[in-house]
Design an enzyme around this catalytic site. Structure first.
Site, PDB file in Angstrom:
ATOM      1  N   ASP A   1      38.749-109.578 -90.026  1.00  0.00           N
ATOM      2  CA  ASP A   1      38.360-108.348 -89.322  1.00  0.00           C
ATOM      3  C   ASP A   1      36.863-108.123 -89.419  1.00  0.00           C
ATOM      4  O   ASP A   1      36.405-106.978 -89.465  1.00  0.00           O
ATOM      5  CB  ASP A   1      39.092-107.146 -89.921  1.00  0.00           C
ATOM      6  CG  ASP A   1      40.574-107.396 -90.065  1.00  0.00           C
ATOM      7  OD1 ASP A   1      41.219-107.689 -89.050  1.00  0.00           O
ATOM      8  OD2 ASP A   1      41.088-107.320 -91.199  1.00  0.00           O
TER       9      ASP A   1
ATOM     10  N   SER B   1      31.680-105.472 -89.348  1.00  0.00           N
ATOM     11  CA  SER B   1      32.964-105.106 -89.932  1.00  0.00           C
ATOM     12  C   SER B   1      33.750-104.407 -88.833  1.00  0.00           C
ATOM     13  O   SER B   1      33.364-103.343 -88.371  1.00  0.00           O
ATOM     14  CB  SER B   1      32.773-104.183 -91.126  1.00  0.00           C
ATOM     15  OG  SER B   1      34.031-103.756 -91.590  1.00  0.00           O
ATOM     16  N   ARG B   2      34.836-105.069 -88.389  1.00  0.00           N
ATOM     17  CA  ARG B   2      35.478-104.575 -87.179  1.00  0.00           C
ATOM     18  C   ARG B   2      36.393-103.373 -87.389  1.00  0.00           C
ATOM     19  O   ARG B   2      36.724-102.694 -86.436  1.00  0.00           O
ATOM     20  CB  ARG B   2      36.240-105.710 -86.481  1.00  0.00           C
ATOM     21  CG  ARG B   2      35.300-106.597 -85.680  1.00  0.00           C
ATOM     22  CD  ARG B   2      36.064-107.575 -84.819  1.00  0.00           C
ATOM     23  NE  ARG B   2      36.535-108.713 -85.577  1.00  0.00           N
ATOM     24  CZ  ARG B   2      35.842-109.841 -85.734  1.00  0.00           C
ATOM     25  NH1 ARG B   2      34.669-109.981 -85.181  1.00  0.00           N
ATOM     26  NH2 ARG B   2      36.346-110.826 -86.437  1.00  0.00           N
ATOM     27  N   VAL B   3      36.834-103.120 -88.601  1.00  0.00           N
ATOM     28  CA  VAL B   3      37.664-101.930 -88.786  1.00  0.00           C
ATOM     29  C   VAL B   3      37.108-100.977 -89.825  1.00  0.00           C
ATOM     30  O   VAL B   3      37.490 -99.817 -89.888  1.00  0.00           O
ATOM     31  CB  VAL B   3      39.127-102.275 -89.167  1.00  0.00           C
ATOM     32  CG1 VAL B   3      39.795-103.005 -88.043  1.00  0.00           C
ATOM     33  CG2 VAL B   3      39.187-103.052 -90.450  1.00  0.00           C
TER      34      VAL B   3
END
Ligand SMILES: Nc1ncnc2c1ncn2[C@@H]1O[C@H](COP(=O)(O)OP(=O)(O)OP(=O)(O)O)[C@@H](O)[C@H]1O
Ligand SMILES: [Mg+2]
Length: 500
Positions: A340, A365-367
């Site tokens: 993620d 940081s995708r989430v």
């Protein structure tokens, strides 16, 4: 049966004879058809399952790695000395499993749970298979709470949520392990259980990690699982899966767990070696076609569980090595696509003494942003953009000075950001200090502070912030930042700057 009070051993022996099953016993028996480095090809075990433990005539154990129509390939779990083609092999019907439970905390174990420390063998009531299915979608919850790494560049720019998978990727010797280990150390006192898995590393390197955690972190809440470079390839292969099962036992009991895989590039190499030996068709870069699936099924096991399942989480920090900055090689692209986000460390930044050498432009940081504390989000919002602009301007500044005052101001600000993001090893910066520093930066309070002083400011702030009653609310709930709290933070930074 008559008693033999003077010879109790005899009673037990007779009882065992009474219980022994009589008559013929059906048992599948296979034959080793070939052996290679760490791997055996076996024919004649048609009922064997994937991951089943098999036993060679010598007593050595292996586990089934691949199944074909008329033969199977098994990786050794014990040294393969004395085993030759033609030897017999029997099935056990047992899957490779690992001991799980509170007892494993504080231990250094091999991937089968055998001690590598000076302590006695484990006696756990439970075991779990090394390969377990990932939690279903319905059993998961949203990632909502940040892992406090106490590394400012991560917490401010690339926040990692509990249950997330964030790859740490970079060239060799750029501080990848340090970033992960500092994060483990900084979990002391935070109610997070940590698992560090070493794959294919030299034992001396692993020892350094263990020593660092023992000296500075909470080793009693950490488990070290080591498949070192000289261990059987099968053990190295097994290490991340085995360690994940150990971690899941805690996750499934409502704990927050953090697991570091150091590193999956070496794991991929071991997988390739075993696959080539078992004559699987090689694909891109000679990796077998299932390499993507191998790591996807490993990392899918990291998750934030739903409330109904206890709300525990498993956060993964897989580490990967790249060569010459090439993020688009096969294994890196695979790993980037199944995590993620990634924190990219760079050789040139490391050489230029920016440490941690995190490449802010390539990292993401995708989430985690959703998990970041509101107060942090409020003050870190523009940081990334400001810093990126600064780096760009700095490039051009090399070709000539800036007459422009506004430019000079932005350069001054950029230098302060670089100084804030720099952080020596083992110097955690607590959340409140991070928020105070960033608030001060945004207000321009640091623009005139010499960059050399900023490092000293970090530890100096902590006790002052602690003593400020107006920040009690923020300490208890960093979800929002009120104007009064902002003013209080600035007040504390100002007074810290006034004391020489
Ligand atoms: N923030 C930091 N400040 C100062 N020194 C650091 C920092 N981070 C790492 N180092 C130093 O850099 C060196 C390399 O760090 P580390 O072993 O973590 O890198 P790595 O990328 O994991 O290396 P490898 O590719 O060998 O696994 C170590 O000597 C470490 O102490
Ligand atoms: Mg390393």
């Amino acid at each position: 049966m008559t008693g033999h009070p003077e010879t109790p051993g005899l009673d037990r022996l007779l009882a065992r004879i009474d219980d022994a099953p009589l008559g013929p016993r059906a048992e599948e028996r296979g034959t080793v058809s070939a052996i290679a480095d760490g791997l055996a090809s076996i024919s004649g075990l048609p009922g064997a399952e994937l991951n089943e433990i098999i036993v060679f005539e010598s007593g050595a154990r292996g586990f089934v790695l691949t199944l074909e129509e008329d033969q199977l390939h098994a990786a050794f779990l014990d040294p393969m000395v004395g085993i030759a083609a033609g030897d017999g092999v029997t099935r056990t019907g047992l899957l490779v499993s690992v001991p799980v439970g509170e007892e494993i905390l504080g231990r250094v174990l091999d991937p089968l749970g055998r001690p590598l420390d000076e302590k006695p063998p484990l006696q756990t009531a439970e075991t779990l298979p090394a390969e377990r299915p990932a939690p279903a979608i319905i059993d998961r919850d949203f990632v909502s709470e940040p892992v406090e790494t106490a590394v400012l560049v991560v917490d401010a720019l690339f926040a990692i949520g509990h249950g997330q998978r964030e790859l740490i990727i970079g060239e060799r010797q750029t501080g990848k392990t340090s970033l992960a280990v500092d994060t483990i150390i900084n979990q002391a006192g935070r109610d997070v259980i940590c698992v560090y898995v070493a794959i294919g590393q030299r034992m001396t390197t692993v020892r350094r990690v263990i020593e660092a955690v023992r000296q500075r972190g909470d080793a009693g809440r950490t488990v070290f699982v080591v498949g070192e470079a000289t261990a059987e390839p099968g053990l190295q292969w097994l290490a991340p899966f085995a360690a994940t099962s150990m971690a899941e036992w805690f996750r499934d009991r409502g704990h927050k767990v953090l697991i570091v895989y150091d590193d999956l590039t070496k794991h991929a190499a071991t997988h390739r070696e075993l696959s080539l030996l078992s004559r699987q068709p090689p694909g891109r870069e000679a990796y077998p076609g299932d390499i993507f699936y191998l790591h996807a099924r490993l990392l899918e096991r990291s998750a934030k569980l739903s409330r109904a399942l206890g709300g525990g989480s498993l956060t993964a920090l897989p580490i990967a090595e790249i060569e010459a900055g090439n993020l688009s090689a096969y294994i890196p692209t695979n790993l980037i696509s199944i995590s993620d986000g990634q924190i990219v460390t760079s050789q040139s930044l490391f050489a230029a003494n920016q440490r941690p050498a995190v490449d802010v432009g390539l990292s993401v940081s995708r989430v985690g942003g959703k998990a970041q504390w509101g107060a942090m989000k409020a003050v870190a919002g523009r940081l990334r953009l400001d810093y990126a602009q600064f780096l760009e301007m700095k490039m051009f500044a090399r070709f000539g000075g800036f007459g422009d005052k506004a430019m000079a101001r932005r350069m001054a600000r950029g230098d302060r950001i670089a100084a804030l993001l720099a952080q020596p090893r083992f110097r955690p910066v607590a959340l409140l200090t991070q928020i105070a520093l960033l608030t001060a930066l945004n207000e321009g309070l640091l623009d005139t502070v010499e960059t050399d002083r900023i490092e000293a400011l970090k530890p100096a702030l902590a006790p002052l912030l602690e003593a400020e009653p107006r920040l009690d609310g923020l300490r208890a709930d960093p979800g929002t930042l009120t104007d009064d709290q902002r003013a209080a933070l600035l007040g504390v930074v100002r007074s810290a700057l006034q004391t020489p």
